[in-house]
Enzyme design. Structure first.
Site, PDB file in Angstrom:
ATOM      1  N   GLU A 435       0.924  -1.264   0.136  1.00 54.95           N
ATOM      2  CA  GLU A 435      -0.002  -0.107  -0.126  1.00 54.95           C
ATOM      3  C   GLU A 435       0.794   1.358   0.139  1.00 54.95           C
ATOM      4  O   GLU A 435       1.662   1.459   0.870  1.00 54.95           O
ATOM      5  CB  GLU A 435      -0.949  -0.045   1.227  1.00 54.95           C
ATOM      6  CG  GLU A 435      -1.689   1.261   1.448  1.00 54.95           C
ATOM      7  CD  GLU A 435      -2.194   1.190   3.149  1.00 54.95           C
ATOM      8  OE1 GLU A 435      -2.202   0.230   3.531  1.00 54.95           O
ATOM      9  OE2 GLU A 435      -2.926   2.223   3.478  1.00 54.95           O
ATOM     10  N   ASP A 513      -0.936  -1.047   5.995  1.00 55.35           N
ATOM     11  CA  ASP A 513      -0.839  -0.333   7.101  1.00 55.35           C
ATOM     12  C   ASP A 513      -1.705  -0.969   8.113  1.00 55.35           C
ATOM     13  O   ASP A 513      -2.950  -1.663   7.804  1.00 55.35           O
ATOM     14  CB  ASP A 513      -1.190   1.018   7.049  1.00 55.35           C
ATOM     15  CG  ASP A 513       0.010   1.721   6.240  1.00 55.35           C
ATOM     16  OD1 ASP A 513       1.220   1.490   6.102  1.00 55.35           O
ATOM     17  OD2 ASP A 513      -0.270   3.116   5.824  1.00 55.35           O
ATOM     18  N   ASP A 515      -3.734   0.094  10.179  1.00 54.46           N
ATOM     19  CA  ASP A 515      -4.843   0.841  10.590  1.00 54.46           C
ATOM     20  C   ASP A 515      -6.111   0.481   9.659  1.00 54.46           C
ATOM     21  O   ASP A 515      -6.203  -0.362   8.998  1.00 54.46           O
ATOM     22  CB  ASP A 515      -4.327   2.229  10.429  1.00 54.46           C
ATOM     23  CG  ASP A 515      -4.098   2.574   8.762  1.00 54.46           C
ATOM     24  OD1 ASP A 515      -4.350   1.889   8.026  1.00 54.46           O
ATOM     25  OD2 ASP A 515      -3.289   3.582   8.632  1.00 54.46           O
ATOM     26  N   ASP A 517      -7.747   2.306   7.384  1.00 52.12           N
ATOM     27  CA  ASP A 517      -7.511   2.342   5.885  1.00 52.12           C
ATOM     28  C   ASP A 517      -6.672   1.045   5.224  1.00 52.12           C
ATOM     29  O   ASP A 517      -7.206   0.348   4.351  1.00 52.12           O
ATOM     30  CB  ASP A 517      -6.408   3.553   5.613  1.00 52.12           C
ATOM     31  CG  ASP A 517      -7.540   4.791   5.183  1.00 52.12           C
ATOM     32  OD1 ASP A 517      -8.675   4.773   5.385  1.00 52.12           O
ATOM     33  OD2 ASP A 517      -6.944   5.829   5.085  1.00 52.12           O
TER      34      ASP A 517
END
Ligand code: 1YM
Length: 650
Positions: A435, A513, A515, A517
């Site tokens: 990403e 990541d 998180d 997102d």
């Protein structure tokens, strides 16, 4: 007398020629095709009599001795003596090679056999042929052996005046048809059924006397070619219930001469994808179609295009359906009857007469448009199916391009963003799908380039659940993944395939990541792999990288410990509550330097990879549905449940 003997010498010479070179006279030669052609010729004569309106029944019997009998209830083959020839017409018909035209007083014959010519060829190639004619209360009989008259025509009995017709029995000569044993019931049955559809209303009976048990079948169709089309489609799900049937005779002028041409079309659509189109000229199958087929396709396509436009049935932005799109799922029979049919070859596989094209085109153009006006549901169903076909065709083309592009030998076609590994051996090669460009940059620097490839993806990838295949395949990130993995995709309908053997890396690692997102992107990727590269998951080639959330240092020790989730962090802190922790939270992969990324996430010695299973994907896609779907309460619940985590991300 002298005329008679001169005639008979000529006749014998003619039939001798046929026996010497049978393949020149019989379409299909001396094999199984030619053998059946003899029967076809005789059947065609009976069918012609029916089409001329004088007979309504035809019987075909396969006799126990291997011979075949064909009978009709028509006028009877003419038996009277012909003045010019000085011989009975029936004798001439069965012995003269080109007798046809002389007797032919109707404008044209529609059957495949050339009237008269066929009869003498059959006679020449049979061990015996017996013809019986019932006319005016008398039964006449003539017999030939290997083409020569052995019983001149004579009256053998009387019949009621109401009985009339012709009966021909013959036995194909085994010295000519050396390899053929017998008539093929199924083959004859197919042809008779076809003839029943094509003649509409003629009753055709097939009897097989050869086996222990007599077989017996009757074919009679009143529904014309509409019924024929429905018969062809009988094993499939239909798009609408009633077949379309068009029937008209039209006059076409060519070079100042006008011809009456009869046009008949039956069609119906199934929900399938193939096409089944049969074409006939004068009841002869034209396997390769020809002018009548061209005429049909032109008018059919034009009518449907006009209809779609007039009724506004095509969506903006959709590809325009082609002729083939309109034919998807069709079962169709196109038949023309015309004088003097011209074929491309002896085998009659293709009709050449241009007037047939004109006739079919004008009839279909007019009548098919009427049918659609009267049956709007049929029109709508056909247009919708064609629109889908067009979309699928377009998508398939794109998929094919991608598959081609993904050929691993053509390294030029690998996406520019891919930092490929050096190894060409898929079993040791890995690809990290990363990403973001910055994480991609760190990964490129930190990787072991011998066997690790890096493909950075920019931003969120497309939600494949919500996009049609055309859009999916336009998406640059998706194209890059397909090309890099190199094995194509599946699930696009058409002939695009995913070929697991072509996969260029046996570890495909999603690195996003830690998180919200990141988990969203991971979900999108999983959905994509699940829909379009499912075998990757089944083979166990798909993984999720686990980057650490925190880096912790205690006191004077400079050693950095990596922690992968909140719970572990608390435990670690507790186990060392005496020492002062220095906690670093990694907000994204991009925050790690290349060495850190290598050490925590990419080094095979120390990293943690999670192999993706189908359950993971299903769970991911449920979560996804929930987040993106239309139902509000579950979404709120999810947000409330996960609010504390969201906080951590800030
Ligand atoms: C079992 C086969 O051949 N039937 C048959 C053939 C003819 C006629 C009627 C017929 C046709 C015509 C006038 C005509 C044939 N006629 C000719 C020829 N059944 C079978 N039934 N009268 C009778 O077409 O004008 C050849 S066969 F040459 F006389 F026209």
């Amino acid at each position: 007398m002298s005329t008679y003997s001169a005639e008979s010498i000529k006749v014998l010479k003619g039939l001798e020629g046929v026996r010497k070179r049978p393949a020149m006279y019989v379409q299909g030669g001396t094999g199984i095709d030619g053998y059946h052609q003899l029967l076809t010729e005789i059947i065609d004569n009976a069918i012609d009599e029916a089409l001329a309106g004088y007979a309504d029944e035809v019987w075909v019997t396969l006799n126990a001795d291997g011979s075949a009998t064909v009978r009709d209830n028509g006028r009877g083959i003419p038996v009277e003596v012909m003045k010019k020839e000085g011989r009975p017409a029936i004798e001439v018909i069965f012995t003269e090679l080109h007798a046809g035209g002389k007797f032919d007083n109707s404008s044209y014959k529609v059957s495949g056999g050339l009237h008269g010519v066929g009869s003498s060829v059959v006679n020449a190639l049979s061990t015996f042929l017996v013809a019986e004619v019932a006319v005016d209360g008398k039964l006449h009989r003539i017999r030939f052996d290997r083409g020569e008259v052995t019983e001149a025509v004579h009256v053998v009995g009387s019949t009621p005046k109401s009985v009339h017709g012709s009966t021909v029995t013959f036995q194909p000569d085994p010295t000519v048809f050396k390899e053929v044993e017998s008539f093929d019931y199924q083959r004859i049955k197919r042809r008779l059924r076809e003839l029943a559809f094509l003649t509409g209303g003629v009753k055709i009976t097939l009897v097989d006397e050869r086996g222990d048990e007599q077989r017996h079948e009757v074919f009679m169709e009143r529904g014309g070619l509409g019924a024929f089309a429905a018969y062809l489609a009988k094993d499939n799900k239909l798009l609408y219930d009633k077949p379309v049937f068009i029937h008209a005779t039209t006059s076409v002028e060519t070079e100042g001469v006008s011809h009456d041409i009869e046009v008949e079309v039956g069609l119906i659509h199934t929900t399938g994808y193939g096409q089944n189109v049969l074409t006939y000229a004068n009841m002869i199958t034209n396997r390769d179609g020809g002018t009548q087929l061209t005429g049909f396709k032109t008018a059919y396509t034009r009518v449907l295009n006009n209809y779609a436009k007039a009724k506004n049935l095509l969506k903006k932005g959709d590809p325009a359906p082609t002729g083939d799109d309109f034919l998807e799922g069709i079962s169709c029979v196109v038949s023309v009857k015309l004088p003097d049919p011209q074929f491309e070859s002896q085998a009659k596989v293709k009709l050449l007469n241009p007037e047939a094209q004109t006739a079919v085109q004008s009839v279909v153009y007019e009548k098919f448009a009427e049918v659609l006006e009267e049956n709007p549901r049929v029109g709508k169903a056909i247009i919708e199916k064609a629109a889908n076909a067009a979309r699928a065709r377009e998508a398939a083309r794109k998929a094919r391009d991608l598959v081609r592009r993904a050929n691993p030998l053509e390294n030029d076609d690998l996406p520019g963003k891919l930092a490929d590994c050096q190894s060409q051996d898929p079993s040791v090669s890995e690809i990290y799908i990363v990403e973001g460009d910055s994480a991609g940059g760190s990964a490129k620097q930190g990787r072991e380039r011998r066997f690790q490839a890096i493909l950075p993806l920019r931003g969120k990838i497309l939600n494949v659940e919500k996009a049609n295949i055309g859009r999916i395949l336009k998406n640059a990130e998706i194209r890059a993944m397909i090309a890099a993995i190199g094995a194509g995709i599946e699930g696009t309908g058409d002939d695009a395939h995913f070929n697991i053997e072509d996969v260029r890396y046996h570890r495909i690692i999603i690195m996003t990541d830690a998180d919200v997102d990141g988990s969203h992107i991971r979900t999108l990727l999983l959905t994509f792999f699940y829909r379009y590269m499912r075998p990757l998951i089944d083979a166990g080639y798909l993984y999720i990288a686990q980057p650490p959330l925190f880096g912790v240092r205690f006191g004077r020790s400079r050693e950095l410990q990596y922690v992968f989730d909140e719970g572990d962090l608390q435990r670690l802190l507790k186990a060392n509550a005496s020492r002062k922790p220095e906690i670093q939270r990694f907000k994204g992969l991009g925050e790690m330097n290349p060495e850190q990324l290598w050490e925590t996430t990419m080094n095979p010695e120390t990293r943690v990879l999670r192999r993706v299973t189908i359950e993971d994907v299903l769970e991911a896609s449920e979560t996804f549905e929930m987040l993106m779907g239309t139902e509000v309460p579950p979404r709120r619940e999810f947000i409330e449940d996960n609010a504390h985590r969201a906080q951590l991300d800030l």
